[in-house]
Scaffold this motif. Structure first.
Motif, PDB file in Angstrom:
ATOM      1  N   UNK A  32     -19.720  65.964  61.008  1.00  0.00           N
ATOM      2  CA  UNK A  32     -20.277  64.626  60.818  1.00  0.00           C
ATOM      3  C   UNK A  32     -21.141  64.586  59.564  1.00  0.00           C
ATOM      4  N   UNK A  33     -21.844  65.677  59.297  1.00  0.00           N
ATOM      5  CA  UNK A  33     -22.701  65.738  58.108  1.00  0.00           C
ATOM      6  C   UNK A  33     -21.872  65.590  56.830  1.00  0.00           C
ATOM      7  N   UNK A  34     -20.751  66.268  56.758  1.00  0.00           N
ATOM      8  CA  UNK A  34     -19.884  66.163  55.591  1.00  0.00           C
ATOM      9  C   UNK A  34     -19.335  64.745  55.447  1.00  0.00           C
ATOM     10  N   UNK A  35     -18.893  64.158  56.555  1.00  0.00           N
ATOM     11  CA  UNK A  35     -18.401  62.784  56.507  1.00  0.00           C
ATOM     12  C   UNK A  35     -19.489  61.830  56.026  1.00  0.00           C
ATOM     13  N   UNK A  36     -20.707  62.017  56.519  1.00  0.00           N
ATOM     14  CA  UNK A  36     -21.822  61.184  56.068  1.00  0.00           C
ATOM     15  C   UNK A  36     -22.026  61.320  54.563  1.00  0.00           C
TER      16      UNK A  36
END
Length: 51
Positions: A7-11
């Protein structure tokens, strides 16, 4: 092998953009496909020039 994108990468990828714009023409999804294709091509070329 299934690989999960955090999720961090997508954010990080979506900073400053709406998530739905990722699917637009020339949006994030198109940019990711192009970057992956270029990476694979360059890796193949490196492999061929070393052997």
């Amino acid at each position: 092998m299934a690989r999960r994108i955090s999720d961090h990468l997508l954010d990080q990828l979506l900073v400053g953009a709406e998530a739905k714009s990722a699917f637009a023409q020339d949006g994030l999804l198109d940019e990711l496909k192009k970057a992956l294709a270029e990476r694979a091509f360059n890796a193949e070329m490196d492999h061929l020039t070393r052997h």
